[in-house]
Structure formats: structure tokens, C-alpha cells
Design a protein around this motif. Sequence first.
Motif, PDB file in Angstrom:
ATOM      1  N   ALA A   1      -4.951  -1.586   4.374  1.00 42.87           N
ATOM      2  CA  ALA A   1      -3.505  -1.723   3.872  1.00 42.87           C
ATOM      3  C   ALA A   1      -2.548  -2.729   4.317  1.00 42.87           C
ATOM      4  O   ALA A   1      -2.677  -2.481   5.865  1.00 42.87           O
ATOM      5  N   PHE A   2      -1.590  -3.193   3.778  1.00 45.98           N
ATOM      6  CA  PHE A   2      -0.547  -4.018   3.917  1.00 45.98           C
ATOM      7  C   PHE A   2       0.988  -3.429   3.554  1.00 45.98           C
ATOM      8  O   PHE A   2       0.662  -3.182   2.092  1.00 45.98           O
ATOM      9  N   THR A   3       1.575  -3.264   4.511  1.00 47.10           N
ATOM     10  CA  THR A   3       2.920  -2.431   4.023  1.00 47.10           C
ATOM     11  C   THR A   3       4.125  -3.167   4.936  1.00 47.10           C
ATOM     12  O   THR A   3       3.639  -3.886   6.011  1.00 47.10           O
TER      13      THR A   3
ATOM     14  N   PRO B   1       5.473  -0.655   8.569  1.00 42.45           N
ATOM     15  CA  PRO B   1       4.353   0.313   9.168  1.00 42.45           C
ATOM     16  C   PRO B   1       4.720   1.591   9.798  1.00 42.45           C
ATOM     17  O   PRO B   1       3.945   2.463  10.047  1.00 42.45           O
ATOM     18  N   SER B   2       6.167   1.697  10.230  1.00 47.68           N
ATOM     19  CA  SER B   2       6.507   2.769  10.579  1.00 47.68           C
ATOM     20  C   SER B   2       7.049   3.882   9.752  1.00 47.68           C
ATOM     21  O   SER B   2       7.382   5.105  10.163  1.00 47.68           O
TER      22      SER B   2
ATOM     23  N   GLU C   1       7.270   6.757   6.813  1.00 47.53           N
ATOM     24  CA  GLU C   1       6.386   8.040   6.624  1.00 47.53           C
ATOM     25  C   GLU C   1       5.078   7.884   5.734  1.00 47.53           C
ATOM     26  O   GLU C   1       3.963   8.155   6.075  1.00 47.53           O
ATOM     27  N   ARG C   2       5.105   7.020   4.673  1.00 49.99           N
ATOM     28  CA  ARG C   2       4.175   6.879   3.728  1.00 49.99           C
ATOM     29  C   ARG C   2       2.870   5.952   4.405  1.00 49.99           C
ATOM     30  O   ARG C   2       1.770   6.339   4.373  1.00 49.99           O
ATOM     31  N   ALA C   3       3.461   5.023   5.336  1.00 49.90           N
ATOM     32  CA  ALA C   3       2.696   3.976   5.979  1.00 49.90           C
ATOM     33  C   ALA C   3       1.818   4.836   6.961  1.00 49.90           C
ATOM     34  O   ALA C   3       0.607   4.914   7.445  1.00 49.90           O
ATOM     35  N   GLN C   4       2.635   5.895   7.853  1.00 49.37           N
ATOM     36  CA  GLN C   4       2.009   7.019   8.672  1.00 49.37           C
ATOM     37  C   GLN C   4       0.724   7.694   8.110  1.00 49.37           C
ATOM     38  O   GLN C   4      -0.153   8.078   8.826  1.00 49.37           O
ATOM     39  N   GLN C   5       1.089   8.281   6.875  1.00 50.43           N
ATOM     40  CA  GLN C   5       0.203   9.162   6.052  1.00 50.43           C
ATOM     41  C   GLN C   5      -1.138   8.235   5.769  1.00 50.43           C
ATOM     42  O   GLN C   5      -2.186   8.730   6.098  1.00 50.43           O
ATOM     43  N   LEU C   6      -0.940   6.933   5.362  1.00 45.09           N
ATOM     44  CA  LEU C   6      -2.184   6.296   5.125  1.00 45.09           C
ATOM     45  C   LEU C   6      -2.855   5.988   6.550  1.00 45.09           C
ATOM     46  O   LEU C   6      -4.216   6.230   6.427  1.00 45.09           O
ATOM     47  N   SER C   7      -2.432   5.850   7.790  1.00 41.86           N
ATOM     48  CA  SER C   7      -2.991   5.551   8.817  1.00 41.86           C
ATOM     49  C   SER C   7      -3.685   6.829   9.208  1.00 41.86           C
ATOM     50  O   SER C   7      -4.974   6.851   9.722  1.00 41.86           O
ATOM     51  N   ASN C   8      -2.930   8.038   9.168  1.00 38.46           N
ATOM     52  CA  ASN C   8      -3.559   9.161   9.321  1.00 38.46           C
ATOM     53  C   ASN C   8      -5.024   9.308   8.489  1.00 38.46           C
ATOM     54  O   ASN C   8      -5.810  10.332   9.064  1.00 38.46           O
ATOM     55  N   ARG C   9      -5.280   8.787   7.572  1.00 37.02           N
ATOM     56  CA  ARG C   9      -6.269   8.894   6.472  1.00 37.02           C
ATOM     57  C   ARG C   9      -7.198   7.841   6.933  1.00 37.02           C
ATOM     58  O   ARG C   9      -8.412   7.917   6.567  1.00 37.02           O
TER      59      ARG C   9
ATOM     60  N   ALA D   1       0.737  -1.049  -0.040  1.00 40.84           N
ATOM     61  CA  ALA D   1       0.064  -0.030   0.007  1.00 40.84           C
ATOM     62  C   ALA D   1       0.828   1.266  -0.026  1.00 40.84           C
ATOM     63  O   ALA D   1       0.360   2.096  -0.703  1.00 40.84           O
ATOM     64  N   ALA D   2       2.024   1.405   0.779  1.00 45.72           N
ATOM     65  CA  ALA D   2       2.904   2.458   0.720  1.00 45.72           C
ATOM     66  C   ALA D   2       3.737   2.718  -0.386  1.00 45.72           C
ATOM     67  O   ALA D   2       4.718   3.626  -0.725  1.00 45.72           O
ATOM     68  N   GLY D   3       3.707   1.812  -1.536  1.00 44.07           N
ATOM     69  CA  GLY D   3       4.543   1.619  -2.660  1.00 44.07           C
ATOM     70  C   GLY D   3       4.191   2.612  -3.912  1.00 44.07           C
ATOM     71  O   GLY D   3       2.953   3.142  -3.657  1.00 44.07           O
ATOM     72  N   ARG D   4       4.684   2.656  -4.804  1.00 40.29           N
ATOM     73  CA  ARG D   4       4.806   3.244  -6.059  1.00 40.29           C
ATOM     74  C   ARG D   4       3.563   2.779  -6.697  1.00 40.29           C
ATOM     75  O   ARG D   4       2.854   3.782  -7.203  1.00 40.29           O
TER      76      ARG D   4
END
Length: 59
Positions: free
Chosen positions: A41-43, A46-47, A49-57, A13-16
Motif C-alpha cells: 500500500a501507498f498512502t 502512514p500515521s 488511523e486507516r493506514a495503521q489498520q492496513l499495517s495491522n492487516r 490505499a487508505a482512501g475511499r
Amino acid sequence: MSPDKKLIMVFGAAGRQGLPVIDALLAPCDDGTPTPYAVRAFTLDPSSERAQQLSNRGI
């Protein structure tokens, strides 16, 4: 999650490719109605930056 939403799991999920897929799934429909999908999402990191942005959403 609303009971009428379809649950979709996005791997990488946090990829391109994962981020645009999530954005497309969560975008409103052409007629303006809310998306019929709920996304999980699976990444690998999980720590990250992109994973955290997803979590914030809420993903």
C-alpha cells in the motif's frame, strides 16, 4: 510473501477507493482458495488511523 503470490501496489490505499480495492484483492477466490495476490500500500499519511489498520492487516 509467498513466491507464488502476485505482488500488487495500491496507491491511495487508505482512501475511499483504495480500501475496497484491497479488500477485493485479498478476498478468497470463488472456489474458496486463498487469494493469489499480495498487496503493498501507498498512502500519503502512514500515521493515519486507516493506514495503521492496513499495517495491522499485514499490508
